[in-house]
Design an enzyme around this catalytic site. Structure first.
Site, PDB file in Angstrom:
ATOM      1  CE1 TYR A  81       0.335   2.683   8.953  1.00  0.00           C
ATOM      2  CE2 TYR A  81      -0.879   4.334  10.211  1.00  0.00           C
ATOM      3  CZ  TYR A  81      -0.709   3.599   9.067  1.00  0.00           C
ATOM      4  OH  TYR A  81      -1.574   3.756   8.025  1.00  0.00           O
TER       5      TYR A  81
ATOM      6  NE  ARG B  40      -1.907   1.805   3.527  1.00  0.00           N
ATOM      7  CZ  ARG B  40      -2.023   1.772   4.856  1.00  0.00           C
ATOM      8  NH1 ARG B  40      -2.887   0.990   5.432  1.00  0.00           N
ATOM      9  NH2 ARG B  40      -1.242   2.534   5.615  1.00  0.00           N
TER      10      ARG B  40
ATOM     11  CG  HIS C  48      -6.855   2.694   5.781  1.00  0.00           C
ATOM     12  ND1 HIS C  48      -7.158   1.483   5.194  1.00  0.00           N
ATOM     13  CD2 HIS C  48      -8.032   3.164   6.276  1.00  0.00           C
ATOM     14  CE1 HIS C  48      -8.449   1.230   5.341  1.00  0.00           C
ATOM     15  NE2 HIS C  48      -8.992   2.236   5.985  1.00  0.00           N
TER      16      HIS C  48
END
Lengths: 326, 359
Positions: B269, B256, B260
């Site tokens: 993160y 990815r 998100h």
């Protein structure tokens, strides 16, 4: 014509409709060879074969989820959950998908599925086999919630639910499955959804109930008649959408209303009926609306469950209270 | 002790990260036109994605889940589907849906907060977006059940993420597909992240593909940055579903390359160096290098391709921005086939509300 039970009326309706509509698929745990744990689907496997009468793996969310997929393809799944207390794993599928597919796609895909489940206590079953959480579904936009209370209404309302183009939660009062029998012609005639049934005409007080509580409610009406109190008895039958007009018209006539349900009191469907009477029928009332309901407790296990259930005596007392009020 | 069962999980890759051919190419990949077609689609998807993020940043689109880095996964899947198959998406699927007839403007409409983005005007059968993670594989299994009951030679393709593979519904779908031998292909687009939770925290299983084994059918791991491998393995699995009613699980390993969604901030993160390492494997440049190495594509052609994609995206954006909102009554009008009378009063109350300003 032999009289049949509510349970047999369910089987009769399923068999009738499967006979005329090849798109109907019955599925669930133990519904095929075993005919369901209550035998509601008994004989369907022999009549219609294993493509259309399907034992599923033991997974409730799966039962709901594949029913949704099948329904969008023009099939009409009638899925059985073994008990209402086991529906909860399927809530995501029912609330987030079955109830919303039509709206989500602006009508491109639809979900004509019936989710059947026995509900209610009083059959000395273990924990989780005694739930009456119809309010949970009644709160969910996009669903219909239908609860029969006699063999004839089980037959006619199940046919109507299967023929309905939208998802229906069809809750069967297990306490009444084998309680009384009546002649139910197997003529394929559906009863209307979205309307209450007035089972008894009266002038002094309106008793509003549904499902298994119709038993105590009708018994109370009989007893009250002997005391000279004339009770009108309404079987709500379709909990959602609620036919409040029939209830209001009755309350306008009687001026008094007692609502009876087995489900816990707080946020039960009775609360909504009472609120709507307050909003739209306050001036009809001679006395405050009363509710006779289950307690806000976990349904006790078999040895104490009869103390959880609203009793005929409680209904009579509530009626006497409203009669004494004015 | 004796071993009573052994299982294998194959891994498929045709073009490695240096764009070298590491296995004999499948038939379709020997046709330059087909590869150029896949390449153009991937460029279109990447161009569209960047534009959608920009629209969100400037307040013209709602929360948007980027598909950056997953172009091969979705373009490859869409290319493998037959018209009569049904696709059950999750929510990063523009690369698939645009090959099914869904317009870029419809896709924007959905993420712009308009239910008509799910109408798929030229794609009547495919499922709408599924936001509840991992719930849609069950719908795919249900559709596949309908195909099987009707003895139709059709297959269902569905996708979820590595996070979705932890959901109970995912396992229930695999289980019933194996038990009933359903014509369905489950894809897990393993982009390594479920918002902030890495793949390593989702499951101790070495692969996600092996989860098929417990359900009684085969699982494959595929390089999801290699569009040739994706197209080939998805097509093979769909063929197996149509011909033999056999389900398959495909784990497409990708990355990815964005937050998100636009509401997320991956810098909280995600180690930057991991993304940089992963970017060397990304699918668009990989195919482009292969095409250029084989004299099938030039820098000039690439420039023109990007310009054409940008123009196509601009046109879609204009169409999206010029789409007036739905009438207010649409809030009620798709709840039921016929709105029960009891809701008429609420509907009237709604219609008396002030109509919001455009947009």
């Amino acid at each position: 014509m032999a009289d049949i039970s509510l349970l047999e009326a369910i089987t009769q309706a399923l068999a009738y409709e499967m006979g005329v509509d090849p798109n109907i698929i019955v599925l669930g745990e133990d519904v095929a060879k075993n005919g369901g744990v209550f035998r509601a689907t008994l004989g369907l496997l022999d009549k219609f074969g294993s493509e259309r009468v399907r034992d599923t793996p033991l997974a409730e969310s799966m039962i709901a989820g594949i029913s949704i997929g099948m329904a969008t393809q023009g099939l009409k799944p009638v899925a059985e959950f073994q008990f209402m207390g086991f529906i909860y794993p399927a809530l995501d599928q029912i609330i987030n998908h079955a109830a919303r597919i039509r709206n989500r796609t602006r009508g491109r895909l639809t979900c004509p599925v019936v989710f059947r489940a026995p509900y209610g206590c009083g059959i000395r079953a273990p924990e989780h086999h005694s739930e009456s959480t119809e309010a949970m579904f009644a709160h969910t936009p996009g669903l219909r919630v239908v609860i029969p209370s006699s063999p004839a209404r089980a037959y006619g309302l199940l046919l109507a639910s299967i023929r309905d183009p939208d998802p229906v939660i069809f809750l069967e009062p297990s306490r009444l499955y084998r309680w009384s029998k009546q002649d139910v012609p197997d003529d394929g005639k559906a009863l209307p959804l979205d309307v209450c049934f007035t089972l008894r005409v009266g002038t002094d007080v309106t008793l509003v109930a549904w499902g298994a509580m119709m038993k105590e409610t009708l018994a109370a009406a009989d007893a009250l008649a002997k005391e000279g109190i004339s009770a009108e008895v309404i079987d709500v039958a379709t909990i959602k959408p609620l036919d409040i007009d029939t209830i209001l018209a009755s309350v306008e006539k009687t001026g008094r209303c007692v609502i009876i349900h087995e489900a816990p009191r707080t946020c039960g469907v009775g609360a909504d009926i009472s609120a709507q009477i307050a909003e739209r029928g306050l001036m009809f009332l001679k006395a405050p609306v009363q509710r006779v309901t289950g307690f806000d407790t976990i349904v006790p296990y078999a040895r104490l469950e009869k103390f959880y259930l609203p009793s005929e005596q409680q209904i009579i007392e509530a009626v006497n209270n409203v009669m004494e009020f004015a | 002790m004796e071993v009573i069962a052994r299982f294998e999980v194959p891994y498929y890759q045709y073009l490695n990260e240096e764009s070298a051919v590491v296995a004999p190419l499948p038939e379709f990949a020997k046709d330059p036109e087909q590869l150029l077609h896949l390449y153009r689609l991937m460029v279109l998807v990447r161009t569209f994605d960047a534009k959608a993020i920009a629209l969100q940043r400037t307040g013209k689109l709602g929360t948007y889940p980027s598909t950056r880095g997953q172009e091969a996964v979705f373009v490859g899947m869409g290319n493998a589907l037959a018209k009569t198959d049904i696709y059950v998406p999750y929510y990063r699927d523009i690369g698939t849906l645009l090959q099914r007839g869904v317009k870029l403007s419809e896709y924007l409409l959905y993420w712009g907060g308009d239910e008509r983005g799910n109408v798929f005007s030229a794609d009547k059968d495919d499922f709408p977006f599924s936001v509840p993670v991992g719930s849609q594989p069950l719908h795919a299994a249900g559709i596949a059940t309908a195909f099987k009951i009707r003895h139709q030679k059709r297959a269902v393709l569905t996708v979820t993420g590595d996070g979705g593979s932890s959901e109970g519904d995912f396992y229930e779908a695999l289980n019933v597909a194996g038990s009933w031998q359903l014509p369905v292909v489950f894809v897990v687009s393993n982009n390594q992240w479920a918002i902030s939770v890495p793949r390593s925290a989702q499951t101790a299983a070495q692969t996600i593909a092996q989860k098929a084994i417990a359900a009684g059918f085969s699982g494959e791991q595929v390089d999801g940055n290699d569009v040739i491998a994706v197209r080939d393995r998805v097509a093979a699995a769909l063929q197996k579903a149509r011909e033999k009613n056999e389900p398959t699980l495909l784990e497409l390993v990708c990355y990815r390359h964005h937050d998100h969604t636009t509401a997320d901030d991956a810098t909280r993160y995600e180690p930057q160096e991991i993304r940089e390492i992963e970017w060397k494997k990304e699918p668009v440049a990989r195919l482009r290098r292969y095409l250029e190495n084989n004299k099938l594509w030039t820098e000039e052609q690439d420039k023109k391709c990007h310009e054409a994609c940008a123009a196509e995206v601009e046109e879609a954006v204009t169409e999206y921005l010029n789409t007036p909102p739905q009438p207010l009554e649409s809030i009620f009008d798709y709840l039921y086939a016929r709105l029960p009378d009891i809701y008429a009063e609420q509907r009237e109350t709604l219609l008396k509300k002030e109509v919001p300003a455009h947009g």
